[in-house]
Design an enzyme around this catalytic site. Sequence first.
Site, mmCIF file in Angstrom:
data_model
loop_
_atom_site.group_PDB
_atom_site.id
_atom_site.type_symbol
_atom_site.label_atom_id
_atom_site.label_comp_id
_atom_site.label_asym_id
_atom_site.label_seq_id
_atom_site.Cartn_x
_atom_site.Cartn_y
_atom_site.Cartn_z
ATOM 1 N N CYS A 1 0.828 -1.212 0.000
ATOM 2 C CA CYS A 1 0.000 0.000 0.000
ATOM 3 C C CYS A 1 0.856 1.253 0.000
ATOM 4 C CB CYS A 1 -0.928 -0.012 1.211
ATOM 5 S SG CYS A 1 -1.932 1.477 1.317
ATOM 6 N N CYS B 1 -0.323 4.267 1.975
ATOM 7 C CA CYS B 1 -0.160 4.115 3.428
ATOM 8 C C CYS B 1 1.305 4.258 3.828
ATOM 9 C CB CYS B 1 -0.621 2.740 3.903
ATOM 10 S SG CYS B 1 -2.073 2.078 3.108
ATOM 11 N N ASP B 2 2.214 3.699 3.050
ATOM 12 C CA ASP B 2 3.589 3.510 3.534
ATOM 13 C C ASP B 2 4.680 4.265 2.780
ATOM 14 O OD1 ASP B 2 2.512 1.771 5.354
ATOM 15 O OD2 ASP B 2 2.872 -0.011 4.126
#
Length: 312
Positions: free
Chosen positions: A130, A133-134
Amino acid sequence: MYDVIILGSGPAGFTAAIYAQRFGYKTAVIAGRKWGGQLMLTTDVENYPGFAKIMGPELMQKMRDQVLGLGVEIIDKDFTKLDVNKRPFTVTAEDQSLETKTIIAATGADTRWLGVPNEEKLRGHGVSSCAPCDAFFFKGKSVAVVGGGDSAMEEAQVIAKFSPDVVLIHRRDRFRAQKAMVDKVKAMKNIRFLFNTRVVEMQGEEKLTGLVLESEGKRWVLPRDGVFVAIGLDPNTQKFSGLELDSHGYVKRYEEKEETGVMKYFTKTNIPGIFTAGDIHDNRYKQAVTAAAFGCMAALDVQKWLSENDPS
Ligand code: NAP
């Protein structure tokens, strides 16, 4: 007793809920603790009609608000069990048990992993699926993206805003992704491509240090701080014992036609009263807009089925 319970809260589930509620049915959505599905993990969405550009989570919030505004009950718990053998159906969502005349299974699909040595151990320690997200954690670091579809292109674009050195690794010599998305990635100077190359192992103890790659029989190590795996999806069917699946593990649809050849049911499953919508049965289109359309069809099928089987 509910008329319809929808399992899943992506575009398919929420669209089904909008239609079911507006038909006057007592409707609930079991949304899951991480509600919203895959769009919650994306950034810009530019192909959902009506929104020239919108963030995935914002689009899902709008759908959720619309569903709530219509008076649908949304249960933010994980669906844990469904007994398909007895009607009305009993659905369990953690500590809650609910009875319903019909079900729409719309629990979507999740990341497919490579299944190579050390991948699982290093998840969250350099291995991710992701980018929205990261990607931030890889600011200034070297990163790889694995895959050749739209997701890989999307991930690469997000990561390239943080990492000066992105390598996109694809197992073939041609991308599967839409040309428009490939063009955007090609225009980014800090992304290079490795075609006809497979990741056969990940290296690192506490965190990822490199990838063992293989191409044309040769193996070598590509040092990397991070890798984003974007090789497709696996449908979330684990909790549906009794529902028939196709050879790829997706819920099998049993289309039914009228004698005249006109479609009667498109979203029926092998269990009477259980219908399906979205990526859980769709191995082909997998778009937010097609998932929403399948949700609409499933609700229309529920309406037809209830009118024939439970006219009360
Ligand atoms: P996908 O289209 O199925 O592509 C998966 C890619 O990963 C393919 O290039 C495939 O290679 C590769 N792959 C699969 N298994 C692999 C393995 N074991 N090892 C190495 N490579 C592997 O999946 P996706 O990119 O996740 O997209 C899923 C769906 O969502 C698609 O329908 C896509 O259009 C849609 N989507 C749309 C958008 C958008 O429109 N904004 C964004 C993201 C996703 P091969 O090409 O050799 O098969």
